[in-house]
Design a protein around this motif. Structure first.
Motif, PDB file in Angstrom:
ATOM      1  N   ALA A 118       0.576  -0.917  -0.377  1.00 56.95           N
ATOM      2  CA  ALA A 118       0.162   0.042   0.172  1.00 56.95           C
ATOM      3  C   ALA A 118       0.952   1.456  -0.469  1.00 56.95           C
ATOM      4  N   ARG A 119       1.968   1.384   0.773  1.00 58.92           N
ATOM      5  CA  ARG A 119       2.596   2.488   0.484  1.00 58.92           C
ATOM      6  C   ARG A 119       3.686   2.442  -0.490  1.00 58.92           C
ATOM      7  N   ALA A 120       3.534   1.636  -1.056  1.00 56.96           N
ATOM      8  CA  ALA A 120       4.779   1.717  -2.803  1.00 56.96           C
ATOM      9  C   ALA A 120       3.630   2.046  -3.663  1.00 56.96           C
ATOM     10  N   GLN A 121       1.818   1.184  -3.609  1.00 54.29           N
ATOM     11  CA  GLN A 121       1.809   2.036  -4.073  1.00 54.29           C
ATOM     12  C   GLN A 121       1.048   3.645  -4.067  1.00 54.29           C
ATOM     13  N   GLN A 122       1.108   3.975  -2.970  1.00 52.67           N
ATOM     14  CA  GLN A 122       0.800   5.424  -2.919  1.00 52.67           C
ATOM     15  C   GLN A 122       2.376   6.203  -3.142  1.00 52.67           C
ATOM     16  N   ALA A 123       3.175   5.734  -2.979  1.00 54.28           N
ATOM     17  CA  ALA A 123       4.583   6.300  -3.612  1.00 54.28           C
ATOM     18  C   ALA A 123       4.366   6.696  -5.417  1.00 54.28           C
ATOM     19  N   MET A 124       3.870   5.790  -5.852  1.00 50.39           N
ATOM     20  CA  MET A 124       3.858   5.298  -7.251  1.00 50.39           C
ATOM     21  C   MET A 124       3.364   6.611  -8.102  1.00 50.39           C
ATOM     22  N   THR A 125       1.397   6.505  -7.341  1.00 52.65           N
ATOM     23  CA  THR A 125       0.404   7.621  -7.397  1.00 52.65           C
ATOM     24  C   THR A 125       0.884   8.893  -7.223  1.00 52.65           C
ATOM     25  N   ASN A 126       1.759   9.190  -6.121  1.00 49.01           N
ATOM     26  CA  ASN A 126       2.804  10.732  -6.333  1.00 49.01           C
ATOM     27  C   ASN A 126       3.258  10.825  -7.092  1.00 49.01           C
ATOM     28  N   LEU A 127       4.231   9.848  -7.347  1.00 48.27           N
ATOM     29  CA  LEU A 127       5.522   9.680  -9.135  1.00 48.27           C
ATOM     30  C   LEU A 127       4.593  10.570 -10.022  1.00 48.27           C
ATOM     31  N   ARG A 128       3.502   9.057  -9.988  1.00 46.54           N
ATOM     32  CA  ARG A 128       2.337   9.706 -11.241  1.00 46.54           C
ATOM     33  C   ARG A 128       1.547  10.924 -11.220  1.00 46.54           C
ATOM     34  N   LYS A 129       1.492  11.626 -10.191  1.00 44.45           N
ATOM     35  CA  LYS A 129       0.195  13.082 -10.679  1.00 44.45           C
ATOM     36  C   LYS A 129       1.540  13.761 -10.390  1.00 44.45           C
ATOM     37  N   LEU A 130       3.145  13.928 -10.014  1.00 46.05           N
ATOM     38  CA  LEU A 130       4.168  14.600 -10.416  1.00 46.05           C
ATOM     39  C   LEU A 130       4.122  14.650 -11.805  1.00 46.05           C
ATOM     40  N   LEU A 131       3.957  13.701 -12.332  1.00 49.57           N
ATOM     41  CA  LEU A 131       4.599  13.643 -13.922  1.00 49.57           C
ATOM     42  C   LEU A 131       3.348  14.580 -14.846  1.00 49.57           C
ATOM     43  N   CYS A 132       1.540  13.711 -14.378  1.00 47.59           N
ATOM     44  CA  CYS A 132       1.434  14.724 -14.919  1.00 47.59           C
ATOM     45  C   CYS A 132       0.938  15.307 -14.665  1.00 47.59           C
ATOM     46  N   HIS A 133       1.226  16.352 -13.072  1.00 42.45           N
ATOM     47  CA  HIS A 133       0.901  17.791 -13.289  1.00 42.45           C
ATOM     48  C   HIS A 133       2.770  18.671 -14.240  1.00 42.45           C
ATOM     49  N   ILE A 134       3.531  17.714 -14.260  1.00 46.32           N
ATOM     50  CA  ILE A 134       4.376  18.394 -14.702  1.00 46.32           C
ATOM     51  C   ILE A 134       3.796  18.811 -16.173  1.00 46.32           C
TER      52      ILE A 134
ATOM     53  N   ASP B  31      -1.602  13.190 -23.262  1.00 51.32           N
ATOM     54  CA  ASP B  31      -2.120  12.580 -22.604  1.00 51.32           C
ATOM     55  C   ASP B  31      -0.972  12.311 -21.407  1.00 51.32           C
ATOM     56  N   SER B  32      -1.794  13.252 -20.336  1.00 46.87           N
ATOM     57  CA  SER B  32      -0.419  13.285 -19.296  1.00 46.87           C
ATOM     58  C   SER B  32      -0.611  11.739 -18.345  1.00 46.87           C
ATOM     59  N   ASP B  33      -1.531  10.801 -18.209  1.00 50.70           N
ATOM     60  CA  ASP B  33      -1.672   9.975 -17.884  1.00 50.70           C
ATOM     61  C   ASP B  33      -0.429   8.812 -18.106  1.00 50.70           C
ATOM     62  N   VAL B  34      -0.746   9.141 -19.649  1.00 46.76           N
ATOM     63  CA  VAL B  34      -0.726   7.541 -20.283  1.00 46.76           C
ATOM     64  C   VAL B  34       0.757   8.496 -20.773  1.00 46.76           C
ATOM     65  N   PHE B  35       1.205   9.209 -20.357  1.00 52.20           N
ATOM     66  CA  PHE B  35       2.927   9.277 -20.423  1.00 52.20           C
ATOM     67  C   PHE B  35       3.498   9.404 -19.272  1.00 52.20           C
ATOM     68  N   ALA B  36       3.243   9.710 -18.483  1.00 49.72           N
ATOM     69  CA  ALA B  36       3.729   9.046 -16.727  1.00 49.72           C
ATOM     70  C   ALA B  36       3.939   7.873 -16.882  1.00 49.72           C
ATOM     71  N   THR B  37       3.214   7.097 -17.235  1.00 50.42           N
ATOM     72  CA  THR B  37       2.688   5.412 -17.174  1.00 50.42           C
ATOM     73  C   THR B  37       4.350   5.096 -18.028  1.00 50.42           C
TER      74      THR B  37
ATOM     75  N   ASP C 209       0.759  18.685 -17.566  1.00 50.47           N
ATOM     76  CA  ASP C 209      -0.828  19.489 -17.988  1.00 50.47           C
ATOM     77  C   ASP C 209      -0.326  20.650 -17.683  1.00 50.47           C
ATOM     78  N   THR C 210       0.313  20.901 -16.381  1.00 48.70           N
ATOM     79  CA  THR C 210       0.784  22.529 -16.546  1.00 48.70           C
ATOM     80  C   THR C 210       1.386  23.303 -17.888  1.00 48.70           C
ATOM     81  N   GLY C 211       2.224  22.568 -18.300  1.00 47.24           N
ATOM     82  CA  GLY C 211       3.578  22.704 -19.370  1.00 47.24           C
ATOM     83  C   GLY C 211       2.324  22.732 -20.714  1.00 47.24           C
ATOM     84  N   ILE C 212       1.300  22.041 -20.754  1.00 50.75           N
ATOM     85  CA  ILE C 212       0.658  22.491 -21.580  1.00 50.75           C
ATOM     86  C   ILE C 212      -0.803  23.032 -21.596  1.00 50.75           C
ATOM     87  N   ALA C 213      -1.488  23.809 -20.233  1.00 53.95           N
ATOM     88  CA  ALA C 213      -1.844  25.341 -20.038  1.00 53.95           C
ATOM     89  C   ALA C 213      -0.520  25.721 -20.290  1.00 53.95           C
ATOM     90  N   LYS C 214       0.850  26.617 -20.176  1.00 56.61           N
ATOM     91  CA  LYS C 214       1.537  27.273 -20.018  1.00 56.61           C
ATOM     92  C   LYS C 214       1.821  27.373 -21.994  1.00 56.61           C
TER      93      LYS C 214
END
Length: 197
Positions: A121-137, A152-158, A139-144
């Motif tokens: 569960a901890r590893a899943q949460q850490a992976m989720t946080n990493l994926r969210k970080l990449l998606c945020h980068i 697709d940020s989620d596909v790219f992160a995976t 998505d923010t890059g697209i917006a700017k």
């Protein structure tokens, strides 16, 4: 920091490296005692069980990795450069891992699978946080207007995480960094040629 806090921090650092190199199941409390130089009571004074220590050591290892990610984000402002910086952190794992033994997220995810539900569960949460970080980068890059809007940020992160972690595993298996170098080169070309505006 108090003497107790210093001792606890030292236990976490040394246990994180031990577990990351030998695995949680493959490391006994005797091993923890050997690397820390403490008796069992000295360790149990800070952590009630080996499981509690293993979770805290994993959190420590992931926090260490996150510090490297934050340092990269402070150095770069363009989304593509931030992605390349995150990849550079991972590429350093072969010669200069933030925690001895390679990527603590990959090592723990493989080992914890179904044998250690709390650690999984901890590893899943850490992976989720990493994926969210990449998606945020992304998505923010697209917006700017820094990255192509069709990505697709989620596909790219995976794809980024899977490619890099797989390449780390192959490089460790063969004791040859060329596999990670090839993956990083491929992803770098992709980011510079297809994502960057």
């Amino acid at each position: 920091m108090s003497k107790g806090q210093i001792t606890k921090a030292r236990i976490l650092h040394q246990a994180a490296e031990l577990f990351n190199q030998q695995g949680y199941a493959g490391s006994s409390m005797s091993d923890v005692m050997d690397v820390t130089g403490l008796k069992k009571g000295g360790i149990y004074n800070h952590f009630k069980t080996k499981d509690e220590l293993s979770l805290a050591a994993f959190d420590y290892a992931i926090a260490t990795l996150a510090q490297h990610h934050r340092a990269v984000l402070r150095q770069h402002h363009h989304a593509a450069d931030r992605l390349l910086g995150i990849m550079a952190v991972f590429s350093s794992f072969i010669d200069h891992p933030p925690v001895a033994g390679g990527c603590p997220l990959m090592n723990t995810a493989i080992e914890a699978d179904d044998a250690h539900p709390a650690l999984k569960a901890r590893a899943q949460q850490a992976m989720t946080n990493l994926r969210k970080l990449l998606c945020h980068i992304v998505d923010t890059g697209i917006a700017k207007g820094e990255l192509q809007p069709a990505v697709d940020s989620d596909v790219f992160a995976t794809i980024l995480i899977s490619t890099i972690e797989g390449a780390i595993m192959i490089s460790k298996l063969y004791d040859d960094p060329v596999h990670l170098e090839r993956a990083i080169a491929h992803l770098t070309d992709y980011i510079d040629e297809y994502l960057r505006i």
